[in-house]
Design a protein around this motif. Structure first.
Motif, mmCIF file in Angstrom:
data_model
loop_
_atom_site.group_PDB
_atom_site.id
_atom_site.type_symbol
_atom_site.label_atom_id
_atom_site.label_comp_id
_atom_site.label_asym_id
_atom_site.label_seq_id
_atom_site.Cartn_x
_atom_site.Cartn_y
_atom_site.Cartn_z
ATOM 1 N N PHE A 219 -101.725 -11.525 -28.559
ATOM 2 C CA PHE A 219 -100.959 -10.983 -27.437
ATOM 3 C C PHE A 219 -99.489 -11.424 -27.482
ATOM 4 O O PHE A 219 -98.597 -10.706 -27.047
ATOM 5 C CB PHE A 219 -101.599 -11.425 -26.126
ATOM 6 C CG PHE A 219 -100.943 -10.860 -24.891
ATOM 7 C CD1 PHE A 219 -100.982 -9.511 -24.614
ATOM 8 C CD2 PHE A 219 -100.285 -11.708 -23.996
ATOM 9 C CE1 PHE A 219 -100.378 -8.994 -23.473
ATOM 10 C CE2 PHE A 219 -99.684 -11.210 -22.853
ATOM 11 C CZ PHE A 219 -99.736 -9.844 -22.591
ATOM 12 N N ALA A 220 -99.229 -12.612 -27.994
ATOM 13 C CA ALA A 220 -97.873 -13.168 -28.136
ATOM 14 C C ALA A 220 -97.100 -13.162 -26.816
ATOM 15 O O ALA A 220 -96.071 -12.502 -26.679
ATOM 16 C CB ALA A 220 -97.088 -12.402 -29.200
ATOM 17 N N PRO A 221 -97.583 -13.895 -25.813
ATOM 18 C CA PRO A 221 -96.888 -13.904 -24.521
ATOM 19 C C PRO A 221 -95.546 -14.616 -24.597
ATOM 20 O O PRO A 221 -95.324 -15.480 -25.453
ATOM 21 C CB PRO A 221 -97.863 -14.669 -23.619
ATOM 22 C CG PRO A 221 -98.572 -15.603 -24.552
ATOM 23 C CD PRO A 221 -98.738 -14.825 -25.835
ATOM 24 N N THR A 222 -94.671 -14.258 -23.667
ATOM 25 C CA THR A 222 -93.413 -14.992 -23.500
ATOM 26 C C THR A 222 -93.480 -15.925 -22.297
ATOM 27 O O THR A 222 -92.676 -16.840 -22.184
ATOM 28 C CB THR A 222 -92.241 -14.019 -23.315
ATOM 29 O OG1 THR A 222 -92.498 -13.176 -22.173
ATOM 30 C CG2 THR A 222 -92.059 -13.142 -24.555
ATOM 31 N N VAL A 223 -94.432 -15.672 -21.388
ATOM 32 C CA VAL A 223 -94.657 -16.538 -20.225
ATOM 33 C C VAL A 223 -96.151 -16.848 -20.158
ATOM 34 O O VAL A 223 -96.978 -15.942 -20.193
ATOM 35 C CB VAL A 223 -94.198 -15.879 -18.912
ATOM 36 C CG1 VAL A 223 -94.519 -16.784 -17.723
ATOM 37 C CG2 VAL A 223 -92.710 -15.557 -18.955
ATOM 38 N N LEU A 224 -96.470 -18.131 -20.067
ATOM 39 C CA LEU A 224 -97.855 -18.577 -19.928
ATOM 40 C C LEU A 224 -98.067 -19.058 -18.501
ATOM 41 O O LEU A 224 -97.307 -19.884 -17.995
ATOM 42 C CB LEU A 224 -98.149 -19.713 -20.915
ATOM 43 C CG LEU A 224 -99.520 -20.399 -20.789
ATOM 44 C CD1 LEU A 224 -100.639 -19.432 -21.153
ATOM 45 C CD2 LEU A 224 -99.576 -21.654 -21.655
ATOM 46 N N ILE A 225 -99.115 -18.538 -17.852
ATOM 47 C CA ILE A 225 -99.440 -18.909 -16.473
ATOM 48 C C ILE A 225 -100.839 -19.495 -16.471
ATOM 49 O O ILE A 225 -101.796 -18.822 -16.863
ATOM 50 C CB ILE A 225 -99.390 -17.682 -15.539
ATOM 51 C CG1 ILE A 225 -98.105 -16.883 -15.742
ATOM 52 C CG2 ILE A 225 -99.549 -18.091 -14.083
ATOM 53 C CD1 ILE A 225 -98.122 -15.515 -15.069
ATOM 54 N N SER A 226 -100.982 -20.749 -16.053
ATOM 55 C CA SER A 226 -102.302 -21.361 -16.106
ATOM 56 C C SER A 226 -102.334 -22.651 -15.304
ATOM 57 O O SER A 226 -101.389 -22.998 -14.600
ATOM 58 C CB SER A 226 -102.718 -21.626 -17.551
ATOM 59 O OG SER A 226 -104.104 -21.904 -17.630
ATOM 60 N N TYR A 227 -103.451 -23.368 -15.432
ATOM 61 C CA TYR A 227 -103.621 -24.673 -14.821
ATOM 62 C C TYR A 227 -103.059 -25.738 -15.757
ATOM 63 O O TYR A 227 -103.033 -25.565 -16.976
ATOM 64 C CB TYR A 227 -105.103 -24.969 -14.577
ATOM 65 C CG TYR A 227 -105.903 -23.784 -14.119
ATOM 66 C CD1 TYR A 227 -105.787 -23.312 -12.817
ATOM 67 C CD2 TYR A 227 -106.778 -23.142 -14.990
ATOM 68 C CE1 TYR A 227 -106.528 -22.222 -12.395
ATOM 69 C CE2 TYR A 227 -107.523 -22.047 -14.571
ATOM 70 C CZ TYR A 227 -107.401 -21.593 -13.280
ATOM 71 O OH TYR A 227 -108.129 -20.507 -12.877
ATOM 72 N N PRO A 228 -102.621 -26.868 -15.228
ATOM 73 C CA PRO A 228 -102.116 -27.930 -16.095
ATOM 74 C C PRO A 228 -103.099 -28.353 -17.180
ATOM 75 O O PRO A 228 -102.706 -28.560 -18.331
ATOM 76 C CB PRO A 228 -101.834 -29.066 -15.114
ATOM 77 C CG PRO A 228 -101.485 -28.377 -13.836
ATOM 78 C CD PRO A 228 -102.387 -27.177 -13.801
ATOM 79 N N SER A 229 -104.386 -28.472 -16.835
ATOM 80 C CA SER A 229 -105.361 -28.913 -17.839
ATOM 81 C C SER A 229 -105.477 -27.909 -18.975
ATOM 82 O O SER A 229 -105.608 -28.288 -20.148
ATOM 83 C CB SER A 229 -106.727 -29.142 -17.187
ATOM 84 O OG SER A 229 -107.228 -27.946 -16.615
ATOM 85 N N CYS A 230 -105.415 -26.620 -18.660
ATOM 86 C CA CYS A 230 -105.510 -25.595 -19.690
ATOM 87 C C CYS A 230 -104.242 -25.545 -20.531
ATOM 88 O O CYS A 230 -104.306 -25.467 -21.766
ATOM 89 C CB CYS A 230 -105.773 -24.238 -19.050
ATOM 90 S SG CYS A 230 -105.949 -22.907 -20.247
ATOM 91 N N ALA A 231 -103.084 -25.599 -19.879
ATOM 92 C CA ALA A 231 -101.825 -25.601 -20.633
ATOM 93 C C ALA A 231 -101.736 -26.820 -21.540
ATOM 94 O O ALA A 231 -101.215 -26.749 -22.662
ATOM 95 C CB ALA A 231 -100.642 -25.565 -19.667
ATOM 96 N N ASP A 232 -102.269 -27.942 -21.069
ATOM 97 C CA ASP A 232 -102.281 -29.165 -21.873
ATOM 98 C C ASP A 232 -103.172 -28.993 -23.098
ATOM 99 O O ASP A 232 -102.842 -29.429 -24.207
ATOM 100 C CB ASP A 232 -102.776 -30.325 -21.009
ATOM 101 C CG ASP A 232 -102.570 -31.681 -21.658
ATOM 102 O OD1 ASP A 232 -101.684 -31.807 -22.528
ATOM 103 O OD2 ASP A 232 -103.298 -32.625 -21.301
ATOM 104 N N LEU A 233 -104.308 -28.343 -22.926
ATOM 105 C CA LEU A 233 -105.214 -28.083 -24.041
ATOM 106 C C LEU A 233 -104.567 -27.152 -25.064
ATOM 107 O O LEU A 233 -104.675 -27.360 -26.281
ATOM 108 C CB LEU A 233 -106.509 -27.469 -23.514
ATOM 109 C CG LEU A 233 -107.727 -27.461 -24.442
ATOM 110 C CD1 LEU A 233 -108.113 -28.885 -24.822
ATOM 111 C CD2 LEU A 233 -108.887 -26.758 -23.772
ATOM 112 N N LEU A 234 -103.861 -26.136 -24.586
ATOM 113 C CA LEU A 234 -103.165 -25.223 -25.495
ATOM 114 C C LEU A 234 -101.989 -25.916 -26.173
ATOM 115 O O LEU A 234 -101.676 -25.631 -27.337
ATOM 116 C CB LEU A 234 -102.689 -23.992 -24.727
ATOM 117 C CG LEU A 234 -103.804 -23.087 -24.166
ATOM 118 C CD1 LEU A 234 -103.226 -22.004 -23.278
ATOM 119 C CD2 LEU A 234 -104.616 -22.484 -25.301
#
Length: 469
Positions: A219-234
């Protein structure tokens, strides 16, 4: 399927944005005057048209009732008295339940005019919240003008800029607040300016991480929207070379953001982080300014930090809970509604110049679990995904899941769970199926009869916790 969005009145939307902008220029003057006016209107509407609040406010001896006269209310009471709650008497629990039973209707209009979403059962009772046109306009205005700092003339579609690609990574499979809100905005953008519409896509945190990484990479996003735990995992996957995203911004909310998570996420993606504090009861309680301080949107809400006995705590003291009054929604009034979040009101003026109240939020500290498959490979599971599996798969909200070892999970049920043996079996079956999908068929799920355990750092009871070795 024919889709129908909740109504959106351009005049109401423009008026709400204008008022919110004016309050931002003078929070302690214009903002306070607006708040008092909204509170009076809300109390009048609740006393006149909500059977529940008419009963709770008692006989009115002329004039508007005072907020302090109203005893705090819990989610459990509101759900139990659902049919007596709303000021629109067409809103019923049976009607809402029928609507929510169809997952394909996420983001659609209930009764042709409302957006409905559900909350998790973190306090033992799932919540159902009906958002009217005025509340949705407020959430739009707060998102545009404060969380994202856009100008007064911005329209909803322009907030989702052309050429941008937005990836919303969240729990799916239900009418959850974030999913319903994103779907509504996506459809508005498509209908208002389809030739400019950005790409907006929702990804499920319930799927295995390698699959999620592959989807995001494509998908190649330019903005990521998520929870801190998920963004940390990514971010961990990005640092390991398994994910390469060119992000302009990361938007975070729904969980406590730690300093360590902020550092790791920012370093991995090299872009700005925007953090927000909200709840299903009020989607944007506070936003984080450029100086890292959380500011209450206290022109549109009243937040009362209280102790265990619902008594006010002094500024600078951490509360046991929060009594929330939602000034935006007069259809389903929330007056002195008890949230289990702990916050501390900070004194002094913020370096950003904003006059809105500064706070520190101390939420639960649910943890990402690092388990091992049969070959010893580490597999990390997000707390929100695990909670969703149990809540949705077993219809169970009163629990705590602990990683006893890398290959054993203990499930503890709170006292009072009806037919606890059957509830545990449902939860275990749902967890085992989920673990199997992630290559963790070797992990055991056992019932633990000990009491719930507080997090060693926060002191609060977490729903998902990794026990130290």
């Amino acid at each position: 399927m024919s889709r129908k969005l909740p109504s959106m009145n351009p005049w109401l939307w423009s008026q709400t944005v204008g008022e919110t902008f004016a309050a931002g220029l003078d929070p302690q003057g214009v903002g306070r005057l607006q708040r008092e006016r909204r509170l009076r209107a809300l109390l009048d509407a609740a006393a006149e048209r909500s059977p529940l609040y008419r009963e709770r406010l008692g006989a009115r001896r002329g004039g508007t009732p005072a907020l302090a006269d109203l005893a705090p209310v819990s989610k459990a009471e509101l759900m139990h008295r659902f049919d007596d709650w709303a000021t629109d008497r067409a809103i019923t629990r049976s009607g809402v339940d029928d609507f929510l039973a169809d997952v394909e209707r996420v983001g659609d209009a209930y009764l042709g005019r409302y957006l409905v979403w559900t909350s998790s059962g973190t306090t033992g009772e799932p919540g159902i919240f009906v958002q009217d046109e005025a509340a949705l306009a407020v959430f739009d205005a707060l998102d545009l003008l404060r969380f994202r700092g856009l100008g007064l003339g911005a329209m909803p579609a322009s907030a989702w800029a052309p050429g941008q690609r937005y990836a919303f990574v969240a729990a799916t499979g239900g009418h959850f607040a974030g999913v319903a809100s994103i779907e509504r905005v996506r459809q508005i953008a498509a209908s208002v300016a389809p030739w400019l519409r950005p790409a907006v896509r929702t990804f499920s945190v319930l799927q295995p991480l390698p699959q999620l990484i592959d989807q995001l990479q494509q998908f190649a996003p330019t903005v990521l929207i998520s929870y801190p735990s998920c963004a940390d995992l990514l971010a961990d996957a990005a640092n390991a070379g398994r994910l390469a995203l060119r992000l302009h911004e990361v938007w975070l909310g729904g969980e406590q953001l730690s300093a360590e998570q902020r550092q790791r996420i920012g370093r991995a993606f090299g872009c700005r982080l925007r953090n927000n504090y909200g709840a299903s009861e009020f989607y944007s309680i506070a936003w984080e300014c450029a100086h890292g301080a959380m500011h209450l949107n206290d022109d549109w809400l009243i937040a009362e930090p209280v102790d265990r006995d619902d008594r006010p705590v002094a500024p600078g003291e951490a509360s046991s809970a929060l009594l929330l009054t939602n000034l935006a929604n007069r259809t389903q009034p929330l007056l002195r509604y008890r949230l289990s979040d702990s916050l501390r009101v900070l004194g002094g003026r913020c370096a950003c110049g904003s006059g809105f109240t500064r706070i520190e939020v101390h939420g639960r500290a649910d943890e990402t679990l690092a388990l091992h498959d049969s070959g010893g490979r580490e597999v990390r599971l997000l707390p929100l995904a695990l909670m969703t599996v149990i809540e949705e798969g077993a219809q169970l909200t009163q629990f705590q899941l602990l990683a006893r070892t890398r290959q054993q999970l203990d499930l503890r049920l709170e006292a009072g769970v009806a037919d606890a043996d059957a509830a545990f079996e449902r939860a275990r079956d749902a967890l085992l199926a989920y673990l199997q999908q992630h290559g963790l068929g070797n992990v055991q799920v056992q019932r633990c009869f000990e009491g719930l355990q507080a997090h060693p750092r926060s002191g609060k009871v977490s729903r998902v916790l990794a026990l130290p070795a």
